[in-house]
Structures are given as C-alpha cells and as structure tokens.
Design a protein around this motif. Sequence first.
Motif, PDB file in Angstrom:
ATOM      1  N   GLU A 188      25.778  45.578  32.657  1.00  0.00           N
ATOM      2  CA  GLU A 188      25.176  46.070  33.900  1.00  0.00           C
ATOM      3  C   GLU A 188      25.686  47.452  34.282  1.00  0.00           C
ATOM      4  OE1 GLU A 188      27.016  43.263  33.717  1.00  0.00           O
ATOM      5  OE2 GLU A 188      25.397  41.817  33.411  1.00  0.00           O
ATOM      6  N   GLY A 189      26.616  47.995  33.504  1.00  0.00           N
ATOM      7  CA  GLY A 189      27.170  49.308  33.798  1.00  0.00           C
ATOM      8  C   GLY A 189      28.389  49.281  34.697  1.00  0.00           C
ATOM      9  N   SER A 190      28.861  48.097  35.084  1.00  0.00           N
ATOM     10  CA  SER A 190      30.029  47.984  35.948  1.00  0.00           C
ATOM     11  C   SER A 190      31.307  48.214  35.143  1.00  0.00           C
ATOM     12  CB  SER A 190      30.075  46.590  36.591  1.00  0.00           C
ATOM     13  OG  SER A 190      28.893  46.323  37.306  1.00  0.00           O
ATOM     14  N   PRO A 191      32.385  48.673  35.795  1.00  0.00           N
ATOM     15  CA  PRO A 191      33.652  48.807  35.075  1.00  0.00           C
ATOM     16  C   PRO A 191      34.114  47.450  34.561  1.00  0.00           C
ATOM     17  CG  PRO A 191      33.734  49.960  37.188  1.00  0.00           C
ATOM     18  CD  PRO A 191      32.476  49.149  37.191  1.00  0.00           C
ATOM     19  N   GLY A 192      34.558  47.404  33.340  1.00  0.00           N
ATOM     20  CA  GLY A 192      34.993  46.143  32.757  1.00  0.00           C
ATOM     21  C   GLY A 192      36.192  46.330  31.866  1.00  0.00           C
ATOM     22  N   VAL A 193      36.931  45.255  31.663  1.00  0.00           N
ATOM     23  CA  VAL A 193      38.009  45.245  30.687  1.00  0.00           C
ATOM     24  C   VAL A 193      37.684  44.144  29.681  1.00  0.00           C
ATOM     25  CG1 VAL A 193      39.467  43.732  32.129  1.00  0.00           C
ATOM     26  CG2 VAL A 193      40.493  45.077  30.291  1.00  0.00           C
ATOM     27  N   TRP A 194      37.665  44.537  28.413  1.00  0.00           N
ATOM     28  CA  TRP A 194      37.311  43.629  27.325  1.00  0.00           C
ATOM     29  C   TRP A 194      38.595  43.235  26.607  1.00  0.00           C
ATOM     30  CZ3 TRP A 194      31.963  42.821  25.906  1.00  0.00           C
ATOM     31  CH2 TRP A 194      31.065  43.567  26.679  1.00  0.00           C
ATOM     32  N   PHE A 195      38.645  41.985  26.157  1.00  0.00           N
ATOM     33  CA  PHE A 195      39.828  41.568  25.420  1.00  0.00           C
ATOM     34  C   PHE A 195      39.466  40.535  24.363  1.00  0.00           C
ATOM     35  CE2 PHE A 195      39.525  39.171  29.366  1.00  0.00           C
ATOM     36  CZ  PHE A 195      39.729  37.839  29.000  1.00  0.00           C
ATOM     37  N   LEU A 196      40.282  40.532  23.332  1.00  0.00           N
ATOM     38  CA  LEU A 196      40.131  39.611  22.218  1.00  0.00           C
ATOM     39  C   LEU A 196      41.191  38.530  22.388  1.00  0.00           C
ATOM     40  CD1 LEU A 196      38.347  39.471  19.666  1.00  0.00           C
ATOM     41  CD2 LEU A 196      40.198  40.602  18.434  1.00  0.00           C
ATOM     42  N   LEU A 201      35.713  37.176  21.884  1.00  0.00           N
ATOM     43  CA  LEU A 201      35.573  38.370  22.724  1.00  0.00           C
ATOM     44  C   LEU A 201      35.191  37.983  24.143  1.00  0.00           C
ATOM     45  CD1 LEU A 201      35.464  41.518  22.806  1.00  0.00           C
ATOM     46  CD2 LEU A 201      33.031  41.321  22.238  1.00  0.00           C
ATOM     47  N   TYR A 202      35.913  38.553  25.127  1.00  0.00           N
ATOM     48  CA  TYR A 202      35.647  38.297  26.543  1.00  0.00           C
ATOM     49  C   TYR A 202      35.586  39.632  27.289  1.00  0.00           C
ATOM     50  CZ  TYR A 202      37.177  33.496  25.546  1.00  0.00           C
ATOM     51  OH  TYR A 202      37.311  32.228  25.019  1.00  0.00           O
ATOM     52  N   VAL A 203      34.929  39.604  28.456  1.00  0.00           N
ATOM     53  CA  VAL A 203      34.922  40.753  29.350  1.00  0.00           C
ATOM     54  C   VAL A 203      35.154  40.254  30.762  1.00  0.00           C
ATOM     55  CG1 VAL A 203      32.396  40.697  29.639  1.00  0.00           C
ATOM     56  CG2 VAL A 203      33.656  42.808  30.133  1.00  0.00           C
ATOM     57  N   ALA A 204      36.000  40.972  31.530  1.00  0.00           N
ATOM     58  CA  ALA A 204      36.276  40.644  32.926  1.00  0.00           C
ATOM     59  C   ALA A 204      35.718  41.751  33.805  1.00  0.00           C
ATOM     60  CB  ALA A 204      37.778  40.501  33.154  1.00  0.00           C
ATOM     61  N   VAL A 205      34.972  41.367  34.843  1.00  0.00           N
ATOM     62  CA  VAL A 205      34.372  42.333  35.756  1.00  0.00           C
ATOM     63  C   VAL A 205      34.639  41.873  37.180  1.00  0.00           C
ATOM     64  CG1 VAL A 205      32.135  41.143  35.672  1.00  0.00           C
ATOM     65  CG2 VAL A 205      32.236  43.532  36.389  1.00  0.00           C
ATOM     66  N   ALA A 206      34.933  42.806  38.076  1.00  0.00           N
ATOM     67  CA  ALA A 206      35.284  42.468  39.452  1.00  0.00           C
ATOM     68  C   ALA A 206      34.087  41.932  40.217  1.00  0.00           C
ATOM     69  CB  ALA A 206      35.849  43.697  40.163  1.00  0.00           C
ATOM     70  N   THR A 207      34.298  40.841  40.955  1.00  0.00           N
ATOM     71  CA  THR A 207      33.287  40.300  41.861  1.00  0.00           C
ATOM     72  C   THR A 207      33.748  40.386  43.306  1.00  0.00           C
ATOM     73  OG1 THR A 207      34.183  38.073  41.553  1.00  0.00           O
ATOM     74  CG2 THR A 207      32.364  38.736  40.115  1.00  0.00           C
ATOM     75  N   GLY A 208      34.990  40.808  43.509  1.00  0.00           N
ATOM     76  CA  GLY A 208      35.567  40.953  44.835  1.00  0.00           C
ATOM     77  C   GLY A 208      36.888  41.676  44.719  1.00  0.00           C
ATOM     78  N   ALA A 209      37.598  41.794  45.841  1.00  0.00           N
ATOM     79  CA  ALA A 209      38.857  42.541  45.843  1.00  0.00           C
ATOM     80  C   ALA A 209      39.908  41.874  44.963  1.00  0.00           C
ATOM     81  CB  ALA A 209      39.367  42.685  47.273  1.00  0.00           C
ATOM     82  N   THR A 210      39.903  40.545  44.904  1.00  0.00           N
ATOM     83  CA  THR A 210      40.924  39.838  44.124  1.00  0.00           C
ATOM     84  C   THR A 210      40.332  38.777  43.213  1.00  0.00           C
ATOM     85  OG1 THR A 210      41.275  38.278  45.941  1.00  0.00           O
ATOM     86  CG2 THR A 210      42.707  40.209  45.861  1.00  0.00           C
ATOM     87  N   THR A 211      39.046  38.853  42.939  1.00  0.00           N
ATOM     88  CA  THR A 211      38.424  37.883  42.038  1.00  0.00           C
ATOM     89  C   THR A 211      37.686  38.607  40.924  1.00  0.00           C
ATOM     90  OG1 THR A 211      36.433  37.761  43.425  1.00  0.00           O
ATOM     91  CG2 THR A 211      38.164  36.112  43.798  1.00  0.00           C
TER      92      THR A 211
END
Length: 508
Positions: A188-196, A201-211
């Motif tokens: 979606e173009g949002s900032p993400g951090v990808w990790f193996l 393969l996974y990606v984490a994207v912010a949905t709130g200030a602490t989630t």
Amino acid sequence: MSMLQRSVSSVVPLFLAAVLSTACGEGSVPEDKPRPGDFRPTEVPAKAELAQAPGFADQSGGGVFVSAAGSLVRLRLDGSLGALAPHPGNTVAAGRVEAVFRLGPHSALVKAENGLFLAESGWVIAPPWRTTLAEGSIIGTAQSADGAVWLAHTSGLYRLQEGTLAALKAGGGPLTGITSLAAAPTAEGSPGVWFLREGRLYVAVATGATTYQVREANAPLEEGEGVESLAGLGPGVGSPGELWLLTNQGLLRRSRDGWRRVELDERPSRILGAGRFLWAKAGGSLLLHDAETNTWGRAADLDTGDFDFLAVDESGCAWVRLGGRAVAVSRAPVPRVLGLYQGMQVVEDGLVVRAVMPPGTAPTQVFFQVDGKDVPTTGPEFSLGGLEADGTHRAYSFAGLSAGRHVVAVVARFEDGTEAKRTVPFDYQPLSTEPLSWAADIRPIYESRCKQCHETGPARALNTYELWKANAALITASVRDQRMPADGPMDPQLITRIQRWAASGARP
C-alpha cells in the motif's frame, strides 16, 4: 560542541494486531536479465587494519568500523582516522568491539563485550536502554521511513523511537528467530519493516501509535526456492523504495510495480543495499545496481578471491575487505553532500548545502542540480547557495519549490570526460504560518527528550527558554541531521516542530 541527550527509556510491548497472508497473484513473474557493463572502480584504502565484522558507512564519507585489534575506529572520507572517544558521562567502558550497525544517517549502534553503545559525532555513548538487551546478540538494524529504528535481536524484534526501546510481540510472545531485516514500503506504500523468520517472510506496518500489523508475505518463489537474506532501498523521485530478496536460486525485486525476478550470469552469494544502490557479490564479480537509472555495473580488475563486505552507504560506496586490506570501493570518485541527507524532510526556506570532493584527481568542473536544473558553483568551497562576502556559506532558497519530493545533485566532471554524480532525494514541506511557542510546543519535547542530559547531565544547559533561543541554530541542525537526541531517533513531527519554532521567530 556536541549536544548529548539520554532520556529514560522503558520496554513497552507493541502487540500484534493481526497475521495475514498476502497472495502474490497467478501467472509468471516478469524477468529482468541485465548485462552489467564493466567499470574501473575507484579505491580508497583505509589507513587502519579492519576486522572482518559488520561496520557503518556514513553517506557523507567514512564511517565507524571494528579494527583488527577489536577497538572502535572512525574513518574519514580519505580513509584516515577521525576522533572517537568515550563520552565523559559514561559509567562503563565498551571493551572489545564485535560489530557495528547503522542507527541513523550519521550514527551507529556498537555491539561490544560490555553491551550496546552508540557512536555519534566523535563520541561513544552508553544509552540508558542498553541494559534491556544486555543478553544475546544484535542480528541487524533498519530505519523505516517513519523515522523508527528497528533492531533484530536474539531475544526478539525491537523498535527504538523517542528514546524508548519497545518490543514487538506476537500472541504475547517475542518475535525470535529473525535472521535478516530490511526497511521497505508495503504493497500500500506505507512504511514497513520486513524480516525473515524461520525461513518465512513477514512485514510489519503501523496501525496505531503502539500497535503493528504483521503479515506473512508470500513471495513468488519457485519450487525448492528459499529466501536467504533481505535488502531495502530507500525512496527516490517516483519511487517509495524497494525490497530485494536473495534466494538460493537468485534475486527477487519488489518495487511499486510488484515482483520481478532478476537473472544474473552468476547467482549472488550476498547483497547489501543503501539509498538507491544495491551491491551484490556474485561468483568472482562485484556488481552494483543503480535503482534510479535501473542499470547494473561490474567492478573490473578487482580480485575478489579473498573478499568480504563491511558496509555500504547511500552514495553508492562499499567498504570491503580485499586480500586482508580494507578499501572503500565506488564506481567513480563521487562527491559527498553535507547539510542534506537521503530522505531528509526540509521545512526551512533556506538551507546551507555543501559538496566535498573525494580524495584523488581534482575535477575540472563542479555544479549542482536542483530537480535537474543546473546551479553553477565555484571551488574550493562548493556551496549550493554560494558564499557571502566574508567567505561564509550562503543558504540556498527552496522557496520556489512546491511541497513534495525533490532532488539535489552535485556533479563533478573530470579532464578525461567522465562524470561522478551524487543524487540526494529529500522531502520539502514549506514552513507553516501557524505560530509555535517554547512554553506550549517546545518545552514538552525538552522535558521528555533533553532534560536528563541538558539539565543534570554532562552536556550544555538548555533548561530555559533563553538558552533555547540563544542556541536555536545549533539545536535545529542537531535534530534535523538526526545527530541528536543521542539515545535514539526523534519523531519526524517533533523535529519539524523544533525547526518551525526556530524558523518562525523562536517565540517564548
């Protein structure tokens, strides 16, 4: 004089919001089959023996590395040693150094026998959150587009922002088993951090200030193909950034247009990315990919029989070990840009931007470009805005630019007809007319991020409005360049708030 700040930090859990699988679509994946052209690389030897350990390369030249004796060394653009000393406020010495990782544009995370430290502005600093990660090892780091620094550790995945180290947890448990980490945008173009993690393969994207939402990403792998490591490239004009996967069969590239397979003559064994450049070691070749021009090059006449990557930076420079010696390798003697770094948010109408020429043959001509438009300059002090009558650097005005992403480049032309170009994308957000005050807008930032060091600590006092106003230029430069706070990155919105306050009159 360096301003140092170390705020009290704690571990705050960032709960897993959901686990989703992203389908990669049916049909074959488009293929690229580049044919890299040979180039004769520029080599700058380090004037120190470096260990075969990860290091940090600063985009303005030089970096922080581990010496063969296990000490921490800071190198300049010409390979000579720079100043680096323990901060007088430290209560513990680093001891023998094992590895160095990127923390920000000009700062590094140091893994030593006595824990974690920060290397910044010539100081080695013991941050307050270091005891949280006293046990175990750092796997890697990455800085996402929202300014957060991510640390993959043997005990889990952590986010460092606003001086606080926070653990990302899934189902109440830590995300252990991570082997590779990279920052790149999501679909979606949002900032993400990808990790193996455990080969997946996974990606984490912010949905709130602490989630954060963690998604399992289903890359278009062939039967029997597995991912070995990740690399992320930063944003450019028209591109939010890219993710690269090194697999046991080749390379996969994920840009705004989706996945593509990159078929090289030989399968790479290692990749490293920074800025808009990707370096790859493939067989006996060292390859360089420029994402802005979508071209590949091969370093000619370079003996890579005894080879190891140390670090790469955003200018397209790689620090490597060749036959036991440490060398900075680049396609050409690329100029470095000071006062502006890759992805920086600029709010001031005027900014001092300078170019520094690399060691070696002097160019016959140097000029800047702003969004492709030539801006002439003269040496030996190459300044985008020119010089004042007294010889000081004059700020260049960005007032005519619209809000959004732009590019400043510096081009050096040499007598043999070759060119070397350094391109720096940045985001321009013109100064808001909304009035800001020290009491309502800046003092809360001071209380949360500055007070510990700048009121009772070893750094200069900044505990009053008068002191902030007197030091406004120094404070603004320090937070804008992400040299301060020293205990970790500041939220980009808070950096902007300090810049706007200073630029709009530094009201009480």
